[in-house]
Design an enzyme around this catalytic site. Structure first.
Site, short mmCIF file in Angstrom:
data_model
loop_
_atom_site.label_atom_id
_atom_site.label_comp_id
_atom_site.label_asym_id
_atom_site.label_seq_id
_atom_site.Cartn_x
_atom_site.Cartn_y
_atom_site.Cartn_z
N LYS A 162 0.79 -1.41 -0.07
CA LYS A 162 0.10 -0.03 0.11
C LYS A 162 0.89 1.28 -0.07
CE LYS A 162 -4.17 -1.84 0.08
NZ LYS A 162 -5.28 -1.57 -1.05
N GLU A 203 -9.81 6.16 2.53
CA GLU A 203 -10.50 5.31 3.37
C GLU A 203 -9.90 4.21 3.67
OE1 GLU A 203 -10.17 5.35 0.15
OE2 GLU A 203 -9.55 3.19 -0.13
N SER A 257 1.64 -9.58 -1.27
CA SER A 257 1.38 -8.20 -0.87
C SER A 257 1.56 -7.81 0.38
CB SER A 257 0.00 -8.15 -1.66
OG SER A 257 -1.01 -8.88 -0.87
#
Lengths: 406, 273
Positions: free
Chosen positions: A99, A121, A388
């Site tokens: 991220k 968000e 990830s």
């Protein structure tokens, strides 16, 4: 591009923000000028070498890139058929997941745009933490919208965000989860778009967000492609990644799109099973619709109302998916399948025991798909899995599911 | 269009009287579908010139807390697009007050857009407003509605630059909807709206009526807006009154007095100006 067994695809988006028939900008007029301006500025800033150098510096020195492409010898041996599995170690990024690649890129972009307030968000809190981190580093004000259900389930991440100086705003509307947090962030942006940039966390939302997030995440695939050629002297047979909104998958797929012989496989969350209706598999179990600003596959009722998703992994627990994934699915360039909560949990244990790596529940979905993929692969095939994120955030959920209390 | 749309007829009539229109917004099926027909009739009988009838959606991004909650309640109580269209058909047997269907795109798409447009025209709706379809996405939408004699209502926001206003005004029909505030729907009783400049700019671009909505909650605010605009939308403030009523009869009673006040305020706005 030479003609191969895959369908011909166009690299999108087009000037209206479409990938084939998917994407677009389905937002209230109030936001349109901000989206048009964002696209225009982004296209210029992207070409700016100072911006690129600044981002590259932070990715190298702060995030820890390039992340390793690790040959998972023990896991490969367990799978058999001489298959060689490589893990792209995004779990080793600062903050523990991919991220941060996007949030740093967008936070730098926001500074260039002269926007000093950031909104985001978050579902499980990973994107929220990554946004709060980038804002702390770059001196930006940060507000993170989070559903009250998720705040309750992810107290640790709420505290991490607050510790990093972000304000966490509780969302009590709708189902009180990620989809409602996203709606609320869009509403905030409508009122404050002059001063505020919205760092959306995945390749979803109105154009240009799916493009921007994909571009910032493509560093994953660029590195992986170079690394595999260096290690194996050739491209892999398959690249596998989990798909919720789909940012880690688009990031690793994108640099391989033109390599027609590389199979791209997205793994969605089948939750309790596709037949139960309690899942988050919008590509394998949803229909085309318009949601959160884009036309894409989405989970919905026969009346066109959006249905809540279910997955053990909060990061995949979203009823929509990125429009570019819908396009890759429609053209057949990428294949999508889904694995259940139970299969993902088994994959967590498999990776822990074989490689000493605790994967995030999201990433475990990609690992869980490997045994299914095996039957379609030739002896000695090379496979890259995008790992990830790390699983520390999920240990309570995993323990509970395995009947252990901590 | 072959026959005169009811909206055009209403504005033509109001123009001769130099009056603005009262345009109440009602979430269809709120709090339950049984309430909607009596409420529509009450609106029509108490001064509504045009009615915006909301088609509820699970994730209304342009709406504030009041209409979000109204959508949720309506859906929980079984409201569907089909049911709302049936209610419009029944209402049309009793009233000529124009109806603008107002809702997010997805339920219309999922119903089948062509089928939705055809049936909307058949039941007697007059226009459709879809807040998540900006002018860039209207190519597959507006012509379908128009071919069935329905206006597609375009919106202009405080953030819309001049060139874009021009583009929107050129495509618009029926009326232009000017969003009075940056942000979502919801009553803002203490807000004064900065309308002079944006409305003057719109007047230079179109002869279409300009209706103003978002945030207008009191007769005093409505009167101020009606001095400059051709129509005044009240939405969340109306929903709040309905939400507070214990049954549909008292809801109709409650809103009728208030609507008459709003109507009087609007109709006398330009006499006082």
């Amino acid at each position: 591009m030479t003609s191969g067994h895959n369908a011909m695809i166009e690299i999108g988006p087009d000037e209206k923000g479409y990938f084939g028939e998917f994407g677009g900008r389905f937002v209230p007029e109030t936001l349109m000028p901000a989206l048009i301006e964002l696209e225009k500025q982004y296209r210029q800033i992207k070409q700016d070498s100072t911006f690129q150098q600044e981002l590259a510096y932070l990715l190298r020195e702060y995030v820890g890139r390039p992340t390793p492409l690790y040959y998972a010898k023990n896991l490969s041996a367990r799978l058999g058929k001489g298959v060689r599995v490589y893990l792209k170690r995004e779990d080793l990024c600062h903050t523990g997941a991919h991220k941060i690649n996007n949030t740093l890129g967008q936070a730098l972009l926001a500074k260039r745009l002269g926007k000093h307030r950031i909104i985001a968000e978050t579902g499980a809190g990973q994107h929220g933490v990554a946004t709060a981190t980038a804002c702390a580093l770059l001196g930006l004000e940060c507000c993170v919208y989070m559903g009250s259900e998720d705040i309750e389930r992810q107290k640790l991440n709420v505290f991490r965000m607050e510790l990093l100086g972000a304000k966490v705003i509780e969302v009590t509307s709708g189902t009180r989860t990620l989809k409602d947090a996203t709606s609320e962030a869009l509403r905030d942006w409508m009122a404050n778009c002059d001063t505020t940039h919205y760092i959306i966390g995945s390749v979803v939302g109105p154009h240009p967000f799916p493009m921007i997030v994909r571009d910032f995440q493509s560093v994953i695939g660029q590195e992986a492609r170079e690394q595999i050629v260096q290690k194996e002297g050739k491209l892999p047979q398959a690249v596998v990644a989990c798909v919720g909104g789909g940012s880690n998958a688009m990031g690793i797929f994108f640099p391989f799109l033109a390599d027609e012989d590389v199979q791209l496989i997205g793994v969605e969350a089948a939750g309790h099973g596709l037949a139960t209706g309690k899942h988050a598999a919008s590509l394998t179990g949803g229909e085309v619709g318009v949601f959160h600003g884009a036309k894409s596959y989405v989970l919905q009722t026969p009346d066109g109302q959006i249905t809540p998703a279910h997955s053990i992994s909060a990061g995949l627990d979203y009823p929509g998916t990125g429009p570019e994934h819908s396009y890759l699915a429609a053209t057949g360039r990428a294949k999508y399948d889904a694995v259940t909560d139970e299969e993902a949990l088994a994959a967590v244990q498999l990776l822990c025991q074989s490689e000493g790596i605790i994967p995030a529940l999201e990433s475990a979905h990609a690992i869980a798909y490997l045994p299914k993929l095996l039957s379609r692969l030739a002896e000695g095939s090379i496979v890259i899995v995008n790992l990830s994120g790390r699983g520390d955030k999920d240990v309570y959920t995993i323990a509970r599911s395995l009947g252990k209390s901590l | 269009m072959s026959t005169t749309n009811r909206i055009d007829a209403v504005f033509a009539k109001l123009r001769t009287k130099n009056e603005a229109a009262l345009v109440p917004y009602l979430t269809g099926g709120f709090p339950s579908p049984e309430w909607t027909l009596p409420l529509l009739k009450s609106l029509a009988e108490n001064g509504a010139d045009i009615i915006e009838l909301g088609v509820p959606f699970s994730d209304p991004i342009a709406d504030g807390p009041t209409i979000q909650a109204a959508c949720k309640t309506a859906l929980e109580n079984g409201t569907t697009l089909e049911r709302i269209l049936d209610i419009v058909a029944e209402f049309r047997r009793a009233s000529d007050t124009p109806i603008v269907l107002f809702g997010a795109l997805n339920p219309f798409l999922h119903y089948g857009f062509e089928k939705f447009a055809a049936r909307s025209a058949t039941v007697g709706a007059d226009a459709v407003l879809i807040p998540d379809v900006p002018v860039e996405e209207a190519d597959g939408i507006q012509p379908v509605l128009r071919s069935h004699g329905l206006h597609f209502i375009e919106l202009v926001a405080p953030t819309t630059p001049f060139e874009r206003k021009k583009l929107i005004a050129e495509r618009a029909s029926g009326f232009l909807y000017y969003i009075s505030v940056k942000g979502v729907t919801g009553a803002r009783a203490n807000t004064r709206f900065a309308l002079e400049e944006p409305l003057a700019e719109l007047r230079s671009l179109t002869t279409l009526p300009v209706v103003v909505g978002f945030g207008i909650a009191t007769p005093a605010q409505a009167q101020e807006v009606a001095r400059l605009a051709d129509g005044v939308v009240v939405g969340s403030a109306l929903i709040e009154k309905i939400a507070a009523a214990r049954d549909v009869v008292s809801a109709c009673g409650e809103i009728s007095g208030w609507l008459n006040e709003l109507s009087t305020a609007i109709k006398t706005a330009r006499l006082k100006a």
